[in-house]
Design a protein around this motif. Structure first.
Motif, mmCIF file in Angstrom:
data_model
loop_
_atom_site.group_PDB
_atom_site.id
_atom_site.type_symbol
_atom_site.label_atom_id
_atom_site.label_comp_id
_atom_site.label_asym_id
_atom_site.label_seq_id
_atom_site.Cartn_x
_atom_site.Cartn_y
_atom_site.Cartn_z
ATOM 1 N N UNK A 229 0.809 -1.230 0.000
ATOM 2 C CA UNK A 229 0.000 0.000 0.000
ATOM 3 C C UNK A 229 0.836 1.272 0.000
ATOM 4 N N UNK A 230 2.102 1.186 0.407
ATOM 5 C CA UNK A 230 2.944 2.380 0.442
ATOM 6 C C UNK A 230 3.380 2.819 -0.952
ATOM 7 N N UNK A 231 3.271 1.932 -1.915
ATOM 8 C CA UNK A 231 3.688 2.256 -3.276
ATOM 9 C C UNK A 231 2.577 2.964 -4.038
ATOM 10 N N UNK A 232 2.987 3.785 -5.007
ATOM 11 C CA UNK A 232 2.020 4.452 -5.867
ATOM 12 C C UNK A 232 1.325 3.428 -6.759
ATOM 13 N N UNK A 233 0.030 3.564 -6.940
ATOM 14 C CA UNK A 233 -0.716 2.649 -7.804
ATOM 15 C C UNK A 233 -0.157 2.709 -9.227
ATOM 16 N N UNK A 234 -0.043 1.549 -9.857
ATOM 17 C CA UNK A 234 0.500 1.465 -11.215
ATOM 18 C C UNK A 234 -0.335 0.486 -12.024
ATOM 19 N N UNK A 235 -0.501 0.793 -13.295
ATOM 20 C CA UNK A 235 -1.349 -0.018 -14.165
ATOM 21 C C UNK A 235 -0.615 -0.295 -15.471
#
Length: 433
Positions: A271-277
């Motif tokens: 959860x600490x990481x930026x969302x990536x797609x």
């Protein structure tokens, strides 16, 4: 089957590696703050059995600490009775024995009819050493399962189908994904092995734990495990580790397909990481599952199409067919983390034998090239590279490349005369096992 020799330099290197890897497990426990990863969980599971306590919560929707069937916990209870250090030592010894057995069986079952030199024999071990490190460091059983499956197929080739079925069943009762071998046995009409797998699965899942856990208790826990692990699937994930299902750590066909076809955050494991797609399409969950089903069906039908008829099967084609099967079983597992790809040991060994012994120079060069590219792809999993590369399935692509090389060899075998001229004494190694 030979044992490691203190007169063989590479065997000594193997033993040194086993000692070092075992030290990685035991030193933190004896002189440090305690071994981490999955080891404390295995001790906990063994202790739960010894104390007659539950392995799973009563609610199948609640979090499971232990996500395996009851049998592994019963097996873990035996060394866990003596404490953590005996348990961890036992698990390390099993990994070391499985590593040696995997090398022996893989080189014996390539169908090349050649006894490899020491460097070729050891090359698959060098190529997969990072996966082996994961087995020791994490305490995962995938290497042991690989040895079991290889031994099962060795037994099957030596006309001991019921024993082979028992090995397939034991692997499945420990960690479910080897169950994918069952459709193969049915398709190849290995009825006795398939029946043995069904019978022994019942024994390992229902009968063996019952005297220790109690029949009703064991049955209840099996039902809870099945509901929480196998029968649970939703847009958020499946099984008990939803945060890993769609994340970059999972390189299964299911996970990579979902990441490419719908908008899912592949950093959701942290959860600490930026969302990536990384999705190329924006499908809904149900449609993405249809895509997964279509891909799986295409792979299955393609595999059937390249299988030679029984009348045209040879030791070479049989090895290549099994190598492709191991590739498919690895990536067909719903959760295929980095260490799952230790199962490429056998397919890589087959392709290395083709690269070394095929009578056609161009084919040898092409086989080495395929192995080199696959190796470079797998190196992208090293921590120095961004997780994004793993999100796109570097190990999955490497598996496809190795599988494709084996497909090519099935469809383009060398002529009988050329094989005989370079590979006298066919079957020598197999008869020595």
């Amino acid at each position: 089957m030979r044992y490691p020799s203190l007169r063989a330099p590479l065997d000594i290197l193997f033993l040194v590696c086993c000692v070092a890897l075992t030290a990685d497990v035991l030193v933190p426990e004896i002189w440090g703050n305690g071994k981490t990863k999955d080891y404390p969980l295995w001790f906990w599971a063994g202790q739960q059995v010894l104390r007659g306590r539950d392995l799973y919560p009563s609610d199948p929707n609640a979090h499971f600490d232990f996500i395996y069937p009851p049998l592994p916990a019963v097996l873990l209870a035996i060394p866990a009775y003596f404490g953590k250090i005996p348990l961890y030592t036992c698990l390390s010894f099993l990994n070391a024995a499985a590593w040696w057995m995997t090398g022996q069986l893989s080189n014996a079952m390539t169908g090349s009819g050649r006894i490899p030199g020491p460097w070729l024999f050891a090359l698959p071990g060098f190529a997969t050493v990072t996966f082996v490190f994961d087995m020791f460091d994490l305490g995962q059983p995938n290497l042991v399962l690989l040895a079991m499956m290889l031994y099962g197929f060795w037994l099957l080739q030596h006309e001991r189908p019921w024993m082979a079925g028992s090995m397939f069943a034991l692997a499945t009762a420990i960690k479910v994904f080897p169950v994918a071998v069952f459709p193969y046995l049915v398709w190849r009409r290995r009825w006795a092995a398939a029946a043995g797998m069904v019978v022994f699965s019942g024994i390992f899942l229902f009968l063996l734990p019952a005297p220790i856990r109690g029949y009703q208790h064991n049955f209840s826990e099996l039902r809870t495990w099945y509901q929480g692990m196998v029968a649970s699937s939703s847009e958020q994930g499946f099984g008990q580790r939803a945060e890993q299902n769609w994340s970059w750590v999972n390189q299964s066909i299911i996970a990579v397909t979902h990441r490419l076809t719908r908008q899912v955050n592949y950093n959701q494991d942290n959860p600490a990481k930026t969302a990536a797609y990384m999705n190329l399409l924006d499908l809904d969950f149900k449609t993405a599952n249809w895509v997964v089903l279509a891909i799986s069906l295409a792979l299955g039908l393609g595999y059937i199409a390249v299988m030679p008829a029984r009348s045209r099967m040879t030791p070479r084609s049989n090895a290549e067919e099994l190598g492709i099967l191991f590739c498919l079983m690895t990536v067909a597992s719903p959760l295929a983390r980095q260490y799952y790809f230790i199962w490429l040991f056998f397919p890589m060994t087959i392709l290395m034998h083709r690269a070394a012994y095929d009578p056609r120079a161009a084919v040898r060069a092409g086989s080495w090239a395929a192995l080199a590219i696959a190796g470079l792809l797998m190196c992208l999993s090293f921590p120095v590279f961004p997780n994004d590369l793993q999100a796109y399935g570097n190990n999955l692509v490497a598996t496809a490349l190795i599988s494709g090389g084996l497909v090519w060899h099935i469809l383009h075998p060398p002529s009988a005369g050329s094989v005989a001229s370079v590979a006298p004494g066919i079957g020598t190694l197999e008869s020595d096992m």
